[in-house]
Design a protein around this motif. Structure first.
Motif, PDB file in Angstrom:
ATOM      1  N   VAL A 548       0.850  -1.184   0.000  1.00  0.00           N
ATOM      2  CA  VAL A 548       0.000   0.000   0.000  1.00  0.00           C
ATOM      3  C   VAL A 548       0.888   1.238   0.000  1.00  0.00           C
ATOM      4  CG1 VAL A 548      -1.740   1.321   1.238  1.00  0.00           C
ATOM      5  CG2 VAL A 548      -1.892  -1.170   1.160  1.00  0.00           C
ATOM      6  N   THR A 549       0.748   2.045  -1.064  1.00  0.00           N
ATOM      7  CA  THR A 549       1.461   3.317  -1.158  1.00  0.00           C
ATOM      8  C   THR A 549       0.438   4.434  -1.020  1.00  0.00           C
ATOM      9  OG1 THR A 549       3.124   2.367  -2.632  1.00  0.00           O
ATOM     10  CG2 THR A 549       2.918   4.760  -2.615  1.00  0.00           C
ATOM     11  N   VAL A 550       0.664   5.338  -0.111  1.00  0.00           N
ATOM     12  CA  VAL A 550      -0.269   6.424   0.153  1.00  0.00           C
ATOM     13  C   VAL A 550       0.207   7.675  -0.579  1.00  0.00           C
ATOM     14  CG1 VAL A 550      -1.346   7.868   1.902  1.00  0.00           C
ATOM     15  CG2 VAL A 550      -0.888   5.463   2.393  1.00  0.00           C
ATOM     16  N   LEU A 551      -0.638   8.208  -1.461  1.00  0.00           N
ATOM     17  CA  LEU A 551      -0.347   9.444  -2.188  1.00  0.00           C
ATOM     18  C   LEU A 551      -1.006  10.613  -1.469  1.00  0.00           C
ATOM     19  CD1 LEU A 551      -1.006   8.238  -5.850  1.00  0.00           C
ATOM     20  CD2 LEU A 551       1.117   8.140  -4.555  1.00  0.00           C
ATOM     21  N   ASP A 552      -0.309  11.760  -1.469  1.00  0.00           N
ATOM     22  CA  ASP A 552      -0.860  12.938  -0.799  1.00  0.00           C
ATOM     23  C   ASP A 552      -0.288  14.176  -1.458  1.00  0.00           C
ATOM     24  OD1 ASP A 552      -2.291  14.474   0.912  1.00  0.00           O
ATOM     25  OD2 ASP A 552      -1.306  13.810   2.760  1.00  0.00           O
ATOM     26  N   VAL A 553      -0.881  15.333  -1.144  1.00  0.00           N
ATOM     27  CA  VAL A 553      -0.337  16.597  -1.640  1.00  0.00           C
ATOM     28  C   VAL A 553       1.025  16.815  -1.008  1.00  0.00           C
ATOM     29  CG1 VAL A 553      -2.623  17.584  -2.019  1.00  0.00           C
ATOM     30  CG2 VAL A 553      -1.476  17.926   0.180  1.00  0.00           C
ATOM     31  N   PRO A 554       1.904  17.565  -1.663  1.00  0.00           N
ATOM     32  CA  PRO A 554       3.249  17.769  -1.107  1.00  0.00           C
ATOM     33  C   PRO A 554       3.224  18.619   0.159  1.00  0.00           C
ATOM     34  CG  PRO A 554       2.936  19.077  -3.108  1.00  0.00           C
ATOM     35  CD  PRO A 554       1.732  18.216  -2.966  1.00  0.00           C
ATOM     36  N   ASP A 555       4.251  18.392   0.990  1.00  0.00           N
ATOM     37  CA  ASP A 555       4.415  19.226   2.184  1.00  0.00           C
ATOM     38  C   ASP A 555       4.873  20.616   1.779  1.00  0.00           C
ATOM     39  OD1 ASP A 555       3.656  17.162   3.791  1.00  0.00           O
ATOM     40  OD2 ASP A 555       5.691  16.529   4.295  1.00  0.00           O
ATOM     41  N   ALA A 556       4.775  21.552   2.702  1.00  0.00           N
ATOM     42  CA  ALA A 556       5.187  22.928   2.439  1.00  0.00           C
ATOM     43  C   ALA A 556       6.704  23.003   2.273  1.00  0.00           C
ATOM     44  CB  ALA A 556       4.746  23.829   3.583  1.00  0.00           C
ATOM     45  N   PRO A 557       7.186  23.807   1.300  1.00  0.00           N
ATOM     46  CA  PRO A 557       8.633  24.032   1.187  1.00  0.00           C
ATOM     47  C   PRO A 557       9.181  24.656   2.473  1.00  0.00           C
ATOM     48  CG  PRO A 557       7.500  24.801  -0.782  1.00  0.00           C
ATOM     49  CD  PRO A 557       6.431  24.498   0.241  1.00  0.00           C
ATOM     50  N   GLU A 558      10.454  24.426   2.712  1.00  0.00           N
ATOM     51  CA  GLU A 558      11.105  24.929   3.932  1.00  0.00           C
ATOM     52  C   GLU A 558      12.295  25.801   3.568  1.00  0.00           C
ATOM     53  OE1 GLU A 558      12.125  21.358   5.932  1.00  0.00           O
ATOM     54  OE2 GLU A 558      10.078  20.921   6.629  1.00  0.00           O
ATOM     55  N   ASP A 559      12.824  26.510   4.591  1.00  0.00           N
ATOM     56  CA  ASP A 559      14.030  27.339   4.443  1.00  0.00           C
ATOM     57  C   ASP A 559      13.914  28.287   3.251  1.00  0.00           C
ATOM     58  OD1 ASP A 559      15.090  25.922   6.600  1.00  0.00           O
ATOM     59  OD2 ASP A 559      16.047  24.449   5.302  1.00  0.00           O
ATOM     60  N   VAL A 560      12.793  28.994   3.147  1.00  0.00           N
ATOM     61  CA  VAL A 560      12.618  29.962   2.068  1.00  0.00           C
ATOM     62  C   VAL A 560      13.437  31.207   2.382  1.00  0.00           C
ATOM     63  CG1 VAL A 560      10.951  31.286   0.735  1.00  0.00           C
ATOM     64  CG2 VAL A 560      10.300  29.069   1.668  1.00  0.00           C
ATOM     65  N   GLU A 561      14.394  31.540   1.479  1.00  0.00           N
ATOM     66  CA  GLU A 561      15.335  32.634   1.749  1.00  0.00           C
ATOM     67  C   GLU A 561      15.433  33.562   0.548  1.00  0.00           C
ATOM     68  OE1 GLU A 561      19.007  30.847   2.737  1.00  0.00           O
ATOM     69  OE2 GLU A 561      18.359  30.141   4.725  1.00  0.00           O
ATOM     70  N   LEU A 562      15.804  34.839   0.808  1.00  0.00           N
ATOM     71  CA  LEU A 562      16.019  35.847  -0.221  1.00  0.00           C
ATOM     72  C   LEU A 562      17.508  36.028  -0.451  1.00  0.00           C
ATOM     73  CD1 LEU A 562      13.452  38.567   0.966  1.00  0.00           C
ATOM     74  CD2 LEU A 562      13.147  36.885  -0.850  1.00  0.00           C
ATOM     75  N   SER A 563      17.888  36.219  -1.721  1.00  0.00           N
ATOM     76  CA  SER A 563      19.287  36.485  -2.053  1.00  0.00           C
ATOM     77  C   SER A 563      19.307  37.373  -3.283  1.00  0.00           C
ATOM     78  CB  SER A 563      20.043  35.173  -2.313  1.00  0.00           C
ATOM     79  OG  SER A 563      19.486  34.480  -3.405  1.00  0.00           O
ATOM     80  N   GLU A 564      20.499  37.833  -3.678  1.00  0.00           N
ATOM     81  CA  GLU A 564      20.688  38.696  -4.847  1.00  0.00           C
ATOM     82  C   GLU A 564      19.701  39.857  -4.808  1.00  0.00           C
ATOM     83  OE1 GLU A 564      20.733  36.588  -8.545  1.00  0.00           O
ATOM     84  OE2 GLU A 564      21.752  34.835  -7.701  1.00  0.00           O
ATOM     85  N   GLN A 565      19.636  40.504  -3.703  1.00  0.00           N
ATOM     86  CA  GLN A 565      18.673  41.576  -3.512  1.00  0.00           C
ATOM     87  C   GLN A 565      19.133  42.835  -4.236  1.00  0.00           C
ATOM     88  OE1 GLN A 565      18.068  42.047   0.689  1.00  0.00           O
ATOM     89  NE2 GLN A 565      17.487  39.910   1.002  1.00  0.00           N
ATOM     90  N   LYS A 566      18.319  43.270  -5.213  1.00  0.00           N
ATOM     91  CA  LYS A 566      18.608  44.476  -5.980  1.00  0.00           C
ATOM     92  C   LYS A 566      17.444  45.453  -5.811  1.00  0.00           C
ATOM     93  CE  LYS A 566      21.434  41.972  -9.340  1.00  0.00           C
ATOM     94  NZ  LYS A 566      21.640  41.646 -10.765  1.00  0.00           N
ATOM     95  N   SER A 567      17.562  46.599  -6.517  1.00  0.00           N
ATOM     96  CA  SER A 567      16.546  47.645  -6.313  1.00  0.00           C
ATOM     97  C   SER A 567      15.145  47.144  -6.638  1.00  0.00           C
ATOM     98  CB  SER A 567      16.881  48.868  -7.174  1.00  0.00           C
ATOM     99  OG  SER A 567      18.149  49.401  -6.805  1.00  0.00           O
ATOM    100  N   TRP A 568      14.987  46.425  -7.781  1.00  0.00           N
ATOM    101  CA  TRP A 568      13.645  46.016  -8.187  1.00  0.00           C
ATOM    102  C   TRP A 568      13.593  44.530  -8.571  1.00  0.00           C
ATOM    103  CZ3 TRP A 568      15.834  50.490 -10.574  1.00  0.00           C
ATOM    104  CH2 TRP A 568      15.467  51.682  -9.927  1.00  0.00           C
ATOM    105  N   SER A 569      14.473  43.737  -7.974  1.00  0.00           N
ATOM    106  CA  SER A 569      14.422  42.291  -8.181  1.00  0.00           C
ATOM    107  C   SER A 569      15.074  41.596  -7.003  1.00  0.00           C
ATOM    108  CB  SER A 569      15.112  41.893  -9.494  1.00  0.00           C
ATOM    109  OG  SER A 569      16.507  42.112  -9.413  1.00  0.00           O
ATOM    110  N   VAL A 570      14.756  40.320  -6.861  1.00  0.00           N
ATOM    111  CA  VAL A 570      15.317  39.526  -5.767  1.00  0.00           C
ATOM    112  C   VAL A 570      15.222  38.058  -6.190  1.00  0.00           C
ATOM    113  CG1 VAL A 570      13.129  39.225  -4.546  1.00  0.00           C
ATOM    114  CG2 VAL A 570      15.268  39.170  -3.270  1.00  0.00           C
ATOM    115  N   ARG A 571      16.152  37.230  -5.691  1.00  0.00           N
ATOM    116  CA  ARG A 571      16.100  35.791  -5.966  1.00  0.00           C
ATOM    117  C   ARG A 571      15.584  35.076  -4.725  1.00  0.00           C
ATOM    118  NH1 ARG A 571      17.675  32.357  -9.701  1.00  0.00           N
ATOM    119  NH2 ARG A 571      18.795  33.990 -10.863  1.00  0.00           N
ATOM    120  N   LEU A 572      14.644  34.164  -4.969  1.00  0.00           N
ATOM    121  CA  LEU A 572      14.028  33.399  -3.885  1.00  0.00           C
ATOM    122  C   LEU A 572      14.472  31.944  -4.024  1.00  0.00           C
ATOM    123  CD1 LEU A 572      11.914  33.920  -1.589  1.00  0.00           C
ATOM    124  CD2 LEU A 572      10.191  33.018  -3.153  1.00  0.00           C
ATOM    125  N   ALA A 573      14.888  31.332  -2.922  1.00  0.00           N
ATOM    126  CA  ALA A 573      15.313  29.933  -2.919  1.00  0.00           C
ATOM    127  C   ALA A 573      14.602  29.209  -1.777  1.00  0.00           C
ATOM    128  CB  ALA A 573      16.826  29.830  -2.771  1.00  0.00           C
TER     129      ALA A 573
END
Length: 1111
Positions: A548-573
């Motif tokens: 029996v394999t149980v399928l489910d919706v994915p868990d919430a992502p973790e360790d969400v961080e901001l990087s490469e912060q510029k005036s009007w853009s940012v990178r999210l990981a």
């Protein structure tokens, strides 16, 4: 289900709601729904065998089908000569005389609840393309002059290709000087002596119908010149300074400029304010600009410039990309609603121009208080509001139609015979959810008992559901839920199975066995693993395992961080959570900002499931925070925790307003509006807009206004002049990008000119073709809306007297010069006018044109009756048609024998040549035989539709009886006696010749009495629609004697005598059936309908009326 009383729609009650709308079992009474229809248009090619017009629908009762062709009701069998399929409305047209089938078809599927309507299906029957036979004069020019050889190719099924060749099928050489235009014409910018020839031929090829046609050869004569004078360019195609090009998104844009001049001009193409699109192609030696699959960003102003060493000329193309109607976001869906609720049916469609929404109910136009723009509101809905509502969205590029089934019911339920299971000792809830109007009272019974379930362990909730606490084995069984209101009583059944517990561990609530099957309720991740089943007997055992394999919706992502912060853009990981055995398909990044809409999360970006970072482009002057959630095949998981806030710096706007609307509500002003930037798009404080405008092709300097709202009115403008407009946004940190220039017109005014040269062509008795000369663009003073054709019927040519005027009109949108006018009345005189209209209103009417429609066939005779049936004869009586549609010449009477097997005999025919005749004695018929009679009225054109009536001859048994012969002899003797008395009385005076009236008569009655002695006439008055007119006076008693078919009753009209000794003339009328026709006749005579005894007692006076009367 048990039902003590039916609620009309039974239970609706296995009703389910799906994304596509309502799905109701067919055994439940329901509105019709079109399931299959032909997608038009259908092109009937002559070499194809047959063409299907499909129309299938579901519904209960089974729908019946009808069709319209060009808006007129038709019967495929009688009108088209084709048979409908047995169980649906489809029919098949076979090759043959196809021209009669061309038109717009529409299918209607109806039952007693409503009518569903298909989309219109156009059947196109192409004719064989041909060039007209013509004699073309030679074209004679001097060397250096331009030449245009017109092809004017015939219309046909695309694709169509044009070729210019000689009679010997050699291609005409083309180059920058000599080329074929997109219209098929051959253009020579400057003729040379070598261009002289007598066999320029235009060929049109139609590949679908495998046909090539050739135009009559044309001759060009170029006279030589010692020196060709130089000449600055001018455009052969197109004409004028500018032109407007409208086309649909996705079509191919074709712009063409062909110039004449010497030296040969060169064509250059540009687009105002920007470069030509990369998809642009130059063809035909640079004279033709094409763009495939055109998009909205391709619209704008294009310029072609023709230049040579002497000078140049320019033409502007204003290209507008439009779209046909389409549902936004989807067509209206069916709804199920309860009596007394409010129902909103919304129909939203997008397109360019904006579609016009119209509504129909069961195929009939709907308007009034219920319709509010694109929404129908049924306030406090009633059962009679149940219907199929049709929404139609139209603009000049097409029409789309959707049916919405709206059912208003008084009650719906939970599913019947729902099974419930519960582990012994646990609680169970059995549903009985019911909506009804008026509200229902709910009660529960068990196992066919009449008493309601009661006790501490039983609870009935407000929604009708029953809860049993600590269920035991004795609670297993059949439960019935009853719902009762003032309209009746209905019920559903629920089945409960109380199972014995198999486990003693903590998860006993979720596991139980049923006939060797292990069931797990409310599965979660702890249930995955390998399960083993063991079956044992005294002799053997066997095992089986399952993973029996149980399928489910994915868990919430973790360790969400901001990087490469510029005036009007940012990178999210981020780090993905567990996908629970279903791979992540994508991540969705959302944002929330605290200035304009705090607390609201909005989607910002989607990232493929194999990426864990995203570069986010942001707006200025906002305080952001972000979160991420994952999506897999099971669904969307929970969001991550939000990031820390990130504030962007202010900046100038990075976009300008869109959807600029330019309208002129008044003749001397221009109203401009646009979609303002969203608050998050301001990028900083102090947002405002710079509006710039100038007259197209006239002014070079822009007039400017700074405004903070999103609308502006420019006043004191000339009427209907093209303007260029652009709007640029700015804030306290700078200007937005260079704006896009759009073109619009100032306010419209009413047209000043009427169409000229109005002419009519009467095609048949009811159809007219009207043509006119289009009004000049300068007099239109607005965007052309179309033309209105007005006509009124002045009089009938059958009668000299005038009739009440019947006014009609039809609207024909677009720039056209002819139209078809249907629905005219035959043999009538009409007056017709035409006017043009724009968005502002109607222009003046044209000079009236008077015309007459030809004579037609009459309408069906209103009544045909069979009476006075004898052994070998029958008398037929009828009334003239209400509308003769011409000069009535007589009647066509046909009849045929119906034998015992209901088969029809040979058709016999009688021509009644007098229009005044309204009865006919048919002799030589078979004794005791049944006949079918057909009667139609005729004019000089032909005979109209038939009226049918059935009748039978009788036996002669009564005429051979001795007593009858004796009685008739006595009657003859008495008749002779009365005749003698009548003549004596007439010659000597007396009661009916000179005898004064009774002394007790009033003076008015005496006057009528003397008037009656002068004449007693029975006449048939022509034009009285079958009724008879009698001059009856008080001293007399008039009786119209009619037998009731199949009975011994005889009915008549009678007026009481003033004197008991008065002489009584009688009249026998052959009318059938008696009571129905006698009632209006008696009323017209001022008499009373009475039931007489037997006709033999009146035989004497029947025969004396002609002798004693004066006519």
């Amino acid at each position: 289900m048990r039902s003590l009383w039916s609620l009309g729609l039974a239970f609706l009650l296995a009703l389910t709601s799906r994304a596509g709308g309502l799905e109701i079992p067919l055994e439940v009474e329901q509105l019709p729904t079109i399931t299959v229809q032909t997608a038009g248009p259908v092109i009937a090619l002559p070499f194809e065998g047959s063409f299907s017009m499909r129309c299938e629908a579901k519904g209960n009762p089974q729908p019946v089908y009808r069709w319209t062709k060009d808006g007129q009701a038709i019967d495929p069998l009688f009108d088209l000569g084709v048979k409908k399929e047995r169980n649906n409305g489809s029919f098949v047209i076979h090759s043959g005389r196809l021209a009669q089938f061309q038109g717009m078809y529409q299918c209607y599927a109806s039952n007693n609840l409503g009518t569903a309507v298909s989309e219109e299906i156009e059947l196109i029957v192409p004719s064989t393309p041909k060039f007209p036979k013509e004699k073309i004069a030679p074209i004679v020019v001097k060397e250096g002059q331009p030449v245009i050889l017109e092809c004017n190719p015939p219309q046909g099924i695309p694709p169509r290709k044009i070729y210019w060749m000689t009679i010997g099928l050699q291609h005409i050489e083309q180059d920058e000087r000599v080329s074929m235009g997109h219209d098929g014409n051959l253009y020579i910018s400057n003729a040379l002596e070598k261009d002289s020839r007598r066999d320029y031929c235009c060929f049109a090829a139609f590949s679908v119908i495998r046909t090539i046609v050739r135009k009559t050869a044309m001759s060009v004569v170029v006279k030589s010149s010692y020196a060709i004078p130089e000449r600055r360019p001018s455009l052969l195609v197109p004409s004028g300074v500018q032109s407007e090009v409208r086309l649909l998104k996705g079509e191919e844009l074709v712009l063409e400029c062909i110039a004449e001049g010497f030296p040969t001009p060169v064509i250059e193409w540009t687009k105002r304010t920007e470069k030509l699109p990369k998809r642009a192609n130059l063809k035909n030696y640079g004279k033709r600009l094409t763009i495939n699959n055109i998009e909205e960003e391709d619209d704008g102003k294009y310029t072609c410039e023709a230049r040579n060493s002497v000078g140049d000329t320019v033409h502007y193309f204003n290209v507008m990309v439009e779209e046909p109607p389409r549902w936004q976001p989807e067509p209206p869906k069916g709804q199920l609603a309860v009596v007394g609720s409010d129902v909103h049916i919304k129909c939203s469609a997008s397109g360019k121009p904006r579609p016009v929404i119209s509504w129909r109910k069961n195929g009939q136009p709907l308007d009034g208080e219920q319709v509010l723009d694109d929404t129908i509101v049924l306030h406090r809905a009633r059962p009679e509001d149940s219907a199929v509502y049709q929404c139609e969205a139209s603009n000049r590029h097409g029409t789309i139609l959707a049916n919405a089934n709206i059912m208003i019911i008084s009650q719906y339920w939970t599913l019947d015979y729902q099974r419930y299971s519960v582990v012994q000792g646990r609680d169970i809830i059995m549903d009985c959810k019911v909506f009804s109007s008026p509200p229902s009272t709910v009660s529960w019974n068990k196992d066919d008992t009449t008493e309601s379930v009661e006790g501490e362990r039983f609870s009935v909730f407000k929604n009708g559901s029953l809860q049993i606490n600590q269920a035991g084995k004795e609670d297993s069984g059949e439960y019935v839920c009853f719902a009762t209101n003032s309209e009746g009583k209905s019920a559903i059944t629920a089945l409960l199975d109380v199972k014995v517990s198999l486990y003693k561990c903590a998860f006993i609530i979720r596991y139980f066995l049923d006939d060797g099957m292990l069931q797990i309720i409310n599965v979660n991740q702890s249930d995955k693993g390998t399960y083993t089943c063991t079956a044992r007997t005294n002799l053997d055992q066997d095992t089986a395992s399952a993973l029996v394999t149980v399928l489910d919706v994915p868990d919430a992502p973790e360790d969400v961080e901001l990087s490469e912060q510029k005036s009007w853009s940012v990178r999210l990981a981020w780090v993905p959570g567990d996908d629970h055995n279903s791979s992540t398909t994508e991540f969705i990044v959302e944002y929330e900002e605290s200035q304009w809409d705090p607390g609201t999360w909005r989607e910002l970006q989607r990232v493929p499931g194999n990426q864990v970072t995203a570069l986010l482009t942001l707006h200025g002057h906002l305080n952001y925070q972000f979160r991420v959630y994952a999506v897999n095949g099971i669904g969307k998981g929970p969001p991550s925790n939000p990031t820390d806030r990130y504030k962007t710096l202010p900046a100038a706007p990075d976009k300008n307003p869109e959807n600029i609307q330019i309208q002129g509500h008044l003749p001397h002003q221009m109203d401009i509006s646009w979609e303002p930037l969203l608050p998050v798009e301001h990028n900083g404080p102090g947002l405002e807009y710079k509006l710039s405008y100038r007259k197209l092709g006239v002014e070079d300097i822009w007039k400017e206004h700074l405004v903070k709202r999103h609308a502006f009115v420019i006043k004191n403008t000339p009427t209907f002049i093209p303007y260029e407009i652009k709007i640029q946004s700015r804030n306290s940190h700078g200007w937005g990008p260079e704006p896009k220039v759009v073109t619009g017109y100032s306010g419209e005014d009413l047209p000043t000119a009427s169409p000229q040269d109005v002419a009519v062509e009467v095609l048949n008795t009811t159809l007219l073709r009207v043509s006119w000369t289009r009004v000049a663009q300068a007099t239109l003073r607005g965007h052309l809306g179309g033309y209105n054709v007005h006509w009124l019927r002045k009089r009938s040519l059958l009668h000299s007297n005038r009739i009440p005027e019947e006014r009609h009109f039809l609207t024909f949108p677009g720039n056209r010069s002819h139209a078809m006018v249907p629905g005219l009345r035959p043999f009538s005189e009409y007056r017709l006018t035409v006017n043009v209209f724009n968005k502002r209103g109607n222009g003046p009417n044209s000079d009236p044109v008077t015309f007459q429609t030809p004579e037609g066939v009459p309408e069906q005779v209103p009544i045909l009756t069979v009476s006075n049936a004898q052994r070998d004869s029958i008398t037929l009586v009828w009334a003239p048609p209400f509308e003769a549609n011409g000069i009535l010449t007589g009647y066509l009477l046909q009849y045929q024998l119906i034998n015992e097997t209901l088969a029809m005999g040979d058709m016999q025919e009688v021509n009644v040549s007098s229009a005044d005749t309204t009865h006919w004695l048919l002799q030589g018929l078979g004794e005791m035989s049944k006949y079918m009679f057909y009667l139609s009225a005729c004019t000089r054109v032909g005979c109209g539709p038939q009226r049918m009536e059935e009748g039978s001859t009788v036996t002669e048994a009564i005429s051979t009886q001795g007593w009858f012969i004796g009685m008739m002899c006595a009657v003859a003797l008495l008749t002779l006696t009365v005749l003698i008395a009548c003549f004596v009385t007439r010659n000597k005076g007396g009661k009916y010749a000179g005898t004064p009236p009774h002394p007790n008569m009033s003076s008015s009655v005496q006057g009528q009495f003397y008037k009656a002695h002068s004449t007693l006439c029975v006449k048939h008055r022509q034009g009285a629609r079958g009724l008879l007119s009698f001059p009856i006076v008080p001293p007399l008693c008039a009786v119209a004697l009619v037998s009731q078919p199949g009975t011994a009753d005889y009915w008549g009209c009678q007026k009481d005598r003033l004197e008991s000794a008065s002489f009584v003339p009688l009249l026998r009328l052959h009318l059938d059936p008696a009571p129905a026709l006698l009632e209006p006749l008696c009323t017209r005579l001022g008499l009373t309908k009475v039931l007489l005894s037997h006709p033999l007692s009146f035989a004497l006076t029947i025969s004396t009326i002609s002798a004693c009367g004066s006519c």
